[in-house]
Design a protein around this motif. Structure first.
Motif, PDB file in Angstrom:
ATOM      1  N   GLU A  81      12.970   0.188  37.906  1.00 57.92           N
ATOM      2  CA  GLU A  81      14.061  -0.578  37.302  1.00 57.92           C
ATOM      3  C   GLU A  81      15.417  -0.031  37.740  1.00 57.92           C
ATOM      4  OE1 GLU A  81      13.075  -1.951  33.326  1.00 57.92           O
ATOM      5  OE2 GLU A  81      15.043  -1.243  32.685  1.00 57.92           O
ATOM      6  N   HIS A  82      15.369   1.173  38.338  1.00 60.19           N
ATOM      7  CA  HIS A  82      16.587   1.764  38.887  1.00 60.19           C
ATOM      8  C   HIS A  82      17.254   0.792  39.860  1.00 60.19           C
ATOM      9  CE1 HIS A  82      13.580   4.718  37.817  1.00 60.19           C
ATOM     10  NE2 HIS A  82      14.507   5.655  37.676  1.00 60.19           N
TER      11      HIS A  82
ATOM     12  N   ILE B   2      15.044 -13.897  26.356  1.00 62.53           N
ATOM     13  CA  ILE B   2      15.524 -12.541  26.646  1.00 62.53           C
ATOM     14  C   ILE B   2      17.000 -12.593  27.046  1.00 62.53           C
ATOM     15  CG2 ILE B   2      15.338 -10.607  28.282  1.00 62.53           C
ATOM     16  CD1 ILE B   2      12.270 -11.151  28.307  1.00 62.53           C
TER      17      ILE B   2
ATOM     18  N   ARG C 247      12.565  -9.127  39.586  1.00 62.93           N
ATOM     19  CA  ARG C 247      13.178 -10.286  38.933  1.00 62.93           C
ATOM     20  C   ARG C 247      13.206 -10.077  37.411  1.00 62.93           C
ATOM     21  NH1 ARG C 247      11.228 -14.789  36.678  1.00 62.93           N
ATOM     22  NH2 ARG C 247      12.004 -16.857  37.240  1.00 62.93           N
ATOM     23  N   ARG C 248      12.043  -9.639  36.853  1.00 64.41           N
ATOM     24  CA  ARG C 248      11.987  -9.465  35.402  1.00 64.41           C
ATOM     25  C   ARG C 248      12.841  -8.273  34.966  1.00 64.41           C
ATOM     26  NH1 ARG C 248       8.757 -10.850  31.017  1.00 64.41           N
ATOM     27  NH2 ARG C 248       8.635 -12.827  32.068  1.00 64.41           N
ATOM     28  N   ASN C 249      12.820  -7.195  35.768  1.00 67.22           N
ATOM     29  CA  ASN C 249      13.661  -6.040  35.447  1.00 67.22           C
ATOM     30  C   ASN C 249      15.128  -6.450  35.356  1.00 67.22           C
ATOM     31  OD1 ASN C 249      11.522  -4.274  35.393  1.00 67.22           O
ATOM     32  ND2 ASN C 249      11.854  -3.454  37.451  1.00 67.22           N
TER      33      ASN C 249
ATOM     34  N   ASN D  58      15.736  -8.351  32.220  1.00 68.80           N
ATOM     35  CA  ASN D  58      15.688  -7.443  31.057  1.00 68.80           C
ATOM     36  C   ASN D  58      16.976  -6.641  30.885  1.00 68.80           C
ATOM     37  OD1 ASN D  58      13.157  -8.137  30.132  1.00 68.80           O
ATOM     38  ND2 ASN D  58      12.093  -6.483  31.189  1.00 68.80           N
ATOM     39  N   VAL D  59      17.608  -6.277  32.010  1.00 75.98           N
ATOM     40  CA  VAL D  59      18.841  -5.484  31.905  1.00 75.98           C
ATOM     41  C   VAL D  59      20.097  -6.330  32.076  1.00 75.98           C
ATOM     42  CG1 VAL D  59      17.672  -3.369  32.662  1.00 75.98           C
ATOM     43  CG2 VAL D  59      18.922  -4.748  34.351  1.00 75.98           C
TER      44      VAL D  59
ATOM     45  N   GLY E  46      16.170  -7.356  27.157  1.00 74.95           N
ATOM     46  CA  GLY E  46      14.775  -7.209  26.763  1.00 74.95           C
ATOM     47  C   GLY E  46      14.601  -6.493  25.435  1.00 74.95           C
ATOM     48  N   MET E  47      15.353  -5.430  25.206  1.00 74.89           N
ATOM     49  CA  MET E  47      15.171  -4.648  23.978  1.00 74.89           C
ATOM     50  C   MET E  47      15.574  -5.451  22.749  1.00 74.89           C
ATOM     51  SD  MET E  47      13.719  -2.022  24.999  1.00 74.89           S
ATOM     52  CE  MET E  47      13.627  -1.132  23.455  1.00 74.89           C
ATOM     53  N   GLN E  48      16.690  -6.188  22.866  1.00 75.13           N
ATOM     54  CA  GLN E  48      17.135  -7.012  21.733  1.00 75.13           C
ATOM     55  C   GLN E  48      16.057  -8.042  21.389  1.00 75.13           C
ATOM     56  OE1 GLN E  48      18.900  -6.048  24.328  1.00 75.13           O
ATOM     57  NE2 GLN E  48      20.961  -5.452  23.697  1.00 75.13           N
ATOM     58  N   TRP E  49      15.471  -8.640  22.438  1.00 76.49           N
ATOM     59  CA  TRP E  49      14.403  -9.611  22.210  1.00 76.49           C
ATOM     60  C   TRP E  49      13.216  -8.935  21.526  1.00 76.49           C
ATOM     61  CZ3 TRP E  49       9.346  -9.550  23.602  1.00 76.49           C
ATOM     62  CH2 TRP E  49       8.614 -10.714  23.302  1.00 76.49           C
TER      63      TRP E  49
END
Lengths: 188, 428
Positions: free
Chosen positions: A75-76, A164, A99-101, A104-105, A170-173
């Motif tokens: 994810e870096h 998301i 793409r998902r990373n 998410n960020v 991502g974390m909020q979701w």
């Protein structure tokens, strides 16, 4: 409407995550420090020179071919691009995990093969997102050539990915979703 | 209703579906096992620490004994950044009760988890590492995710994933000498390309697949990601049951595809026509027969035998058959990376460790280091390596412009002895 303008930095196909962040640096967990090494092994002297300049590459765009972000799950890769305030990666296609990373960020991605075929190194690019929503529709103006390209939502953008993005990451979701799970009546 | 594929069956169970999932649609699956490593877990930890509402849910929706952190990529720590990461991960794991596994004590994540019976047939396994697809070898649905994904899974017990289109690779025929799972997967990637299976399942079947050892199956599923696949998978059969016997740490639900399951595409492969493969720089899809590669007189400076892809006992046994008291070419460094501590001990018990040391190999405790160019065994500009690892991208193992050629362990050993890319039969 959200508008961003910056210089295009062009790359080819298969820009994998080893090229976005060289593995030798992955022991560095401070993203601010790691961000200085973004795209180092992918080459492009212009990008690297601007990266090291006081203004950095803020607002500039990475333009690339097929399968951007393939390879490792690190994810870096989107994190250092976000930290350097790269406006977006405009590519023909993105690899699944990258793409998902990015979603998410909250790092912007645009799929637009026509724009990729036309934009050249150093062109000045303006991106307008419809409704101010990342990953949705919008238009890319090439201020150097005067061409414009409409782009569609990211291919296969799912309901979950929209949620998301709307939740702000991502974390909020995940927190919201976990609370829903806990409130749902238990199955008999 | 037509029969179902193994991947469809696991999806339906984990997503609570009555009907088969639709390719391209995203579903939330209940996760059976999730983990991260010393590259990916620090970002997941950072997300959890930033979101206390997530942190306090650790263990609530996914039991902690179904989670793990691995110290395997930068282990033992080659620099102070890695040392600090290890200290932080150990402290976090201790404080929150997450099981911690390390290279020397346990092994590399994808080699250790199946060996230890922690990931099992029928499971949904999500790991923050792209080679998590390895566990398709034991009939699990497994795939790589990112760091925030991992933190989200630890918070909710669920993972979102798009259902992959179902592709079947039917393997028939007898393997040629010196050919193993590594060659079959390199050949296949060579046929379909590094994006060829993007958004797909690569399911392997057929009489040749049924005869493949678990070691070969794990190697093939491991590299499904190198064709862009969401997952690679083998149905559970007798090889699977025998492998899991005595290892499984919990009850499991093995599944396999129905004979009348429907596939979007079926690819027939006559494995008897495949000779050992060498994937040329800088993509795994550049696979060519070793006899063709050997004609080009490609001098090499390093061989690497090991990793989550090619560091199992069978790989070292194949290398030992080639080495047999021979020494590496004087221009060649040798690096041997057993996948797990158990494999390391097996090498000692079988005398293979002695063969490797006598041949001039650096024999390391399990670590990912050289495979991804993280530390040691880095290639100088212009240098070339033959490696049993999984990626030959530019700068993967060192300087940009250095070159990695992917091959099986016997080809790597033969190339190391001769100092150039070679067929094992040139040595033995």
């Amino acid at each position: 409407m959200v508008t961003d303008t910056g210089t295009a930095h062009c790359y080819g196909n298969n820009v994998n995550t080893d090229l976005i962040v060289f593995a030798g640096y992955l022991a560095i967990t401070d993203i601010r420090r790691l961000a200085r090494h973004a795209m180092e092994t992918a080459g492009n002297a212009d990008f690297l020179q601007k990266l090291q300049s006081p203004a950095g590459v803020a607002g500039d765009y990475i333009v690339a071919g097929d399968d951007f972000g393939s390879g490792s799950s690190r994810e870096h890769a989107p994190a250092v691009l976000l930290e350097n305030r790269v406006g977006a990666v405009i590519a023909k296609s993105f690899s699944r995990i990258f793409r998902r990373n990015a979603i998410n960020v909250g790092f912007p991605l645009i799929e637009c093969p026509e724009a990729v075929n036309s934009i050249k190194q150093g062109h000045e690019i303006e991106v307008v997102y419809d409704d101010g929503q990342r990953y949705g529709t919008g238009i890319i103006h090439n201020r150097t050539t005067g061409q414009s390209f409409h782009f569609q939502p990211l291919k296969g953008l799912s309901q979950l990915e929209k949620e998301i993005a709307a939740a702000g990451g991502g974390m909020q979701w995940a927190v919201k979703f976990a609370k829903q799970l806990e409130q749902a009546p238990k199955a008999p | 209703m037509a029969g179902l594929t193994i991947t469809e069956k696991i999806f339906m169970r984990a997503a609570g579906l009555e009907e088969p999932p639709v390719p391209g649609e995203e579903y939330l699956l209940k996760v059976d096992y999730a983990f991260g490593n010393d590259v990916t877990a620090p970002l997941a930890i950072s997300q959890l620490l930033k979101h206390p509402e997530a942190l306090k849910r650790l263990g609530r929706h996914l039991p902690l004994d179904r989670t793990a952190f691995f110290l395997d990529h930068f282990i033992p720590s080659p620099n102070l950044d890695a040392a600090e990461t290890e200290r932080m991960m150990r402290a976090f794991a201790r404080q929150y009760g997450i099981p911690l596994f390390t290279g020397a004590t346990h092994g590399i994540e994808h080699a250790y988890l199946p060996e230890a019976g922690l990931v099992l047939p029928g499971d949904v396994v999500a790991g923050a590492d792209s080679h998590t697809c390895t566990y398709g070898g034991v009939g699990a649905l497994s795939f790589g995710v990112g760091s925030t994904d991992l933190a989200m899974i630890l918070t909710t017990g669920m993972v979102g994933i798009k259902f992959p289109e179902q592709w079947l690779f039917s393997l028939e025929g007898a393997l040629q000498p010196w050919v193993d799972g590594k060659d079959l997967i390199l050949y296949t990637i060579g046929q379909i390309g590094v994006k060829g299976a993007a958004g797909k399942t690569m399911e392997f079947t057929g009489s040749a697949a049924e005869r493949l050892s678990m070691s070969c199956r794990l190697t093939m599923a491991n590299m499904a990601i190198e064709a862009g696949a969401t997952n690679g998978i083998f149905g559970a059969d007798n090889v699977t049951y025998q492998y899991c016997e005595g290892r499984a740490q919990r009850a499991f639900n093995p599944v396999s595809s129905d004979p009348d399951a429907a596939y979007a595409k079926t690819v027939s492969v006559d494995v008897s026509a495949i000779e050992p493969q060498v994937a040329f720089p800088f993509l795994p899809e550049n696979a060519r027969p070793v006899s063709e590669a050997a004609k080009q007189n490609i001098a090499i400076q390093q061989v690497v035998i090991g990793s989550c892809t090619g560091g199992r006992l069978e790989d070292f046994e194949a290398a030992a058959k080639v080495l047999e008291g021979r020494h590496l070419h004087p221009d060649v460094r040798g690096i041997a990376l057993p996948g797990t501590a158990t494999i390391y001990l097996q090498l000692q018990d079988r005398g293979i460790l002695r063969d490797l040391v006598k041949a001039g190999f650096n024999v390391s405790t399990p670590t990912c280091g050289p495979c991804l160019g993280a530390f040691y065994g880095l290639l100088a500009p212009g240098e070339r390596a033959v490696a049993t690892t999984n990626r030959n991208f530019n700068a993967r193992m060192g300087h940009t412009g250095s070159e990695v050629y992917l091959a099986n362990a016997a080809v790597a050993a033969a190339s190391g002895v001769l100092g150039r890319i070679a067929h094992p039969k040139e040595v033995v």
